[in-house]
Design an enzyme around this catalytic site. Structure first.
Site, PDB file in Angstrom:
ATOM      1  N   SER A   1      -7.986 -14.978  -1.418  1.00  0.00           N
ATOM      2  CA  SER A   1      -8.477 -13.619  -1.605  1.00  0.00           C
ATOM      3  C   SER A   1      -9.923 -13.566  -2.068  1.00  0.00           C
ATOM      4  CB  SER A   1      -7.578 -12.903  -2.630  1.00  0.00           C
ATOM      5  OG  SER A   1      -8.058 -11.617  -2.913  1.00  0.00           O
TER       6      SER A   1
ATOM      7  N   HIS B   1       0.831  -1.197   0.000  1.00  0.00           N
ATOM      8  CA  HIS B   1       0.000   0.000   0.000  1.00  0.00           C
ATOM      9  C   HIS B   1       0.869   1.253   0.000  1.00  0.00           C
ATOM     10  CE1 HIS B   1      -2.940   2.956   1.731  1.00  0.00           C
ATOM     11  NE2 HIS B   1      -3.748   2.289   0.927  1.00  0.00           N
TER      12      HIS B   1
END
Length: 462
Positions: free
Chosen positions: A382, A180
């Site tokens: 995921s 991120h």
């Protein structure tokens, strides 16, 4: 309590064949041209102006009526935008009506969560209850942890990396290229040397490249950001392999690991065969977002670290009659109450059911995309489905898709139903037929992003 997490976990073994290959693509393929970043619209063109009241406003009530009209218009836009929300990892399925009775209070958790300040309108009793729940989840005893409710996931990363820097002042920060952006923001803010490590095609950290970089910097300790779900592909870094790589490279007792679990940090404990995030392993801190999978209506997060590390950051603040080791001063005192309320309502079993639903619906979306001839990838652990970027930016904005280069993604959250996915899929297939009907242009090749086996462009379609 932690042992109960193992009941009824999601079994992904049947979906193992849908995992993403870890090999590199053939070198003969030309790299794609750099795509210009498309920025959002200028908010000034649609902002609600603040107008000074007229002298007789109190008598006519026109101002109240005008503001009520603006708010009603805004609420309608929220309802419409929520219907077309797929690209960002926010759980919009919640009902906190029972907490509306608290909105008239200015609840502020100044300073250390575990030490009361002179400001009495706080929610520390809720905050510490939430922190204890997460400490049990990640297997850290009450007398061994410290933490607080942050204002967002970025603050959790800023704090975790700051703790690492305080433990190893001259350490080098290592993070995969798909971490991120807040991780690299932290490096700039703290003026830390930062090494970007390559990733596998799945998006997880490439530990071979990680080791190469470690061996180039043997003399300095390592501070590592481990992703429990990357931003774009939802990839989970192999924590055990990261630890093994550090120890085999001669960094035993000379590393600090921060786990960025913004989204999947709270999902992965309920997935069978998923790598375990636990303080029984040599990690230093874990952070998650509260407004993502949990479904808090305001941005917030949870940051947990080892108590032994926090003294380097703590300082007594006479003004508060408390200690402080947080990033921010004032902290939202409503957020811990919302989190406490949800944890009590759902508990471990409730979260397990929601994880199961998210993973099941994510596989449904991936399969439907591929049936429609659209390249798509879904990492094994995921609920983030990656696919080719839609050609029309208006379509991207309508569905609030998150894009990077030639790919976009949908993050399947508990509020994303099969009906909503079908609505999106039908519209995408219809629009896509119009975008490419003349044959003058073709859908983009996304093999470099998702692997040849997941790309259905004209070159890789079998």
């Amino acid at each position: 309590m932690v042992g109960s997490v193992g009941n009824g976990l999601v079994d992904l073994s049947a979906a193992a064949g849908n995992g993403v290959g870890k090999g590199a693509l053939p070198m003969e393929e030309e790299p794609p041209a750099r795509r210009e970043v498309v920025l959002g619209r200028n908010v000034h063109t649609a902002s609600f102006a603040v107008k000074e009241p007229e002298a007789d406003d109190e008598e006519t009530g026109e101002r109240e009526a005008a503001m009520a009209s603006v708010l009603a218009l805004y609420r309608r836009s929220l309802v419409e935008r929520t219907k077309h929300h797929l690209g960002y990892p926010y759980n919009l399925d919640f009902d906190y009506g029972a907490l509306s009775q608290l909105q008239h209070f200015s609840i502020n958790n100044l300073g250390d969560p575990f030490i009361e300040s002179n400001y009495g309108v706080h929610s520390r009793q809720f905050e510490v209850g939430v922190l204890d729940w997460f400490a049990r989840l990640w297997e850290l005893e009450k007398n061994e942890y410290w933490g607080y409710i942050t204002n967002c996931g970025t603050e959790g990363n800023l704090h975790g990396i700051l703790v690492g820097r305080e433990v190893f002042p001259d350490g080098i920060l290592y993070a995969s290229r798909e971490s991120h952006y807040s991780v690299f923001k932290a490096a700039r803010m703290y003026r830390m040397e930062c090494v970007k490590v390559d990733t596998l095609i799945s998006g997880e950290i490439d530990c071979a490249d990680f080791q190469r970089n470690l061996l180039l910097n043997r003399d300095k300790a390592a501070i590592i950001n481990v992703n429990i779900g990357t931003t774009v592909k939802g990839a989970v870094d192999d924590l055990d392999l990261v630890i093994k790589t550090l120890e085999e490279s001669g960094f035993k007792d000379r590393f600090y690991i921060h786990c960025d679990g913004a989204l999947f940090g709270l999902m992965i404990p309920f997935v069978k065969k998923a790598p375990k995030v636990t303080f029984k392993k040599p990690i230093g801190s874990v952070s998650v977002s509260g407004h993502k999978f949990v479904g808090c209506p305001m941005p917030c997060g949870v940051q947990i670290t080892r108590l032994e590390h926090i003294n380097a950051l703590s300082s007594n603040v006479e003004y508060l009659a408390s200690r402080d080791a947080t990033i921010m001063g004032s902290r939202n005192g409503h957020a811990p109450i919302f989190l406490w309320y949800t944890l009590n309502r759902k508990g471990y079993r409730g979260f397990q059911k929601e994880v199961q639903k998210c993973l099941r619906n994510a596989h449904y979306l991936k399969d439907r995309l591929r049936e429609a001839g659209i390249g798509a990838m879904l990492n094994e652990l995921s609920s983030t489905v990656v696919f080719e970027r839609p050609k029309d930016e208006e379509f991207v904005r309508r569905w609030q898709l998150a894009c990077e280069g030639n790919i976009a993604h949908v993050v399947v959250m508990p509020n994303v139903t099969i009906d909503k996915l079908d609505y999106f899929l039908n519209e995408l297939v219809e629009k896509r037929a119009a975008w490419y009907q003349d044959g003058m242009c073709q859908p983009p090749c996304i093999a470099r992003d998702v692997g040849q086996e997941n790309c259905l462009c004209i070159l890789h379609k079998k």
